[in-house]
Scaffold this motif. Structure first.
Motif, PDB file in Angstrom:
ATOM      1  N   GLN A  92       0.720  -1.078  -0.105  1.00  0.00           N
ATOM      2  CA  GLN A  92      -0.035   0.152   0.162  1.00  0.00           C
ATOM      3  C   GLN A  92       0.813   1.228  -0.040  1.00  0.00           C
ATOM      4  N   ASP A  93       1.989   1.317   0.857  1.00  0.00           N
ATOM      5  CA  ASP A  93       2.746   2.593   0.728  1.00  0.00           C
ATOM      6  C   ASP A  93       3.441   2.512  -0.576  1.00  0.00           C
ATOM      7  N   ALA A  94       4.130   1.468  -1.036  1.00  0.00           N
ATOM      8  CA  ALA A  94       4.757   1.555  -2.370  1.00  0.00           C
ATOM      9  C   ALA A  94       3.486   2.136  -3.381  1.00  0.00           C
ATOM     10  N   TYR A  95       2.532   1.802  -3.390  1.00  0.00           N
ATOM     11  CA  TYR A  95       1.375   2.069  -4.198  1.00  0.00           C
ATOM     12  C   TYR A  95       1.376   3.661  -4.307  1.00  0.00           C
ATOM     13  N   SER A  96       1.253   3.971  -2.946  1.00  0.00           N
ATOM     14  CA  SER A  96       0.761   5.300  -2.716  1.00  0.00           C
ATOM     15  C   SER A  96       2.139   6.320  -3.136  1.00  0.00           C
ATOM     16  N   ASN A  97       3.436   5.887  -2.822  1.00  0.00           N
ATOM     17  CA  ASN A  97       4.460   6.512  -3.409  1.00  0.00           C
ATOM     18  C   ASN A  97       4.324   6.656  -4.828  1.00  0.00           C
TER      19      ASN A  97
END
Length: 189
Positions: A92-97
């Motif tokens: 999720q954090d990778a996607y957000s970035n």
């Protein structure tokens, strides 16, 4: 576990491309202007006007654009991929970035009107070539981020080559923009 594998595989392949991106794409060169000696003709007021305009408006625009372009890549994309490879980031954090990367490059490529008001006709064309290539570089980085997001969504590495191709095209467009900038600066000197 499977998602971590895909993030790891994605980041490993991307880091190969990122190593090139970590090298500064451009060199911030300080323009040096010779002072006229007694036996040289003084620079015309028109040339001085164009030079002053270039340094105050056009060059500042290009340098700010390139800084935003490089900072987005180095501070978000590369960092995200390194953290993914080390398994220090969630999907999720990778996607957000990656979404931030996509939005940053979209903003760059949409809102870019290069100042050319006081440039000569040939130099205006070069300035337009610079911004056209900058915009294409940003659009390709935006596409790469979009593909990377799709890879995370689908847990499939099938599009990694396409994503890396977009990164390479982006680098090529940035290189062309810098060549046009050097040519414009050469014309003004």
């Amino acid at each position: 576990m499977k998602k971590l594998f895909y993030i790891g595989a994605l980041s490993a392949l991307l880091l190969v491309g990122c190593e090139e991106a970590e090298k500064p794409i451009t060199e911030n060169k300080t323009l040096e202007y010779p002072t006229p000696s007694d036996d040289e003709e003084p620079v015309s007021a028109e040339v001085n006007k164009e030079l002053n305009y270039y340094e105050a408006e056009t060059k500042v625009f290009v340098d700010e654009y390139v800084n935003k372009f490089d900072n987005t890549w180095n501070n978000i994309w590369v960092l995200t991929m390194k953290r993914a490879e080390a398994k220090e980031i969630t999907t999720q954090d990778a996607y957000s970035n990656l979404k931030k990367v996509k939005e940053a490059y979209k903003a760059l490529s949409v809102d870019s009107k290069i100042p050319t008001k006081e440039l000569s006709k040939p130099n205006k064309k070069l300035a337009e070539k610079i911004v056209e290539n900058l915009n294409m570089a940003a659009a390709n980085r935006q596409s790469a981020a979009d593909i990377a997001m799709e890879i995370l969504e689908t847990n499939s590495t099938a599009k990694i080559n396409e994503m890396n191709e977009k990164v390479e095209w982006s680098n090529n467009f940035m290189s062309e923009a810098m060549k046009a900038k050097e040519e414009l600066e050469s014309n003004i000197n």
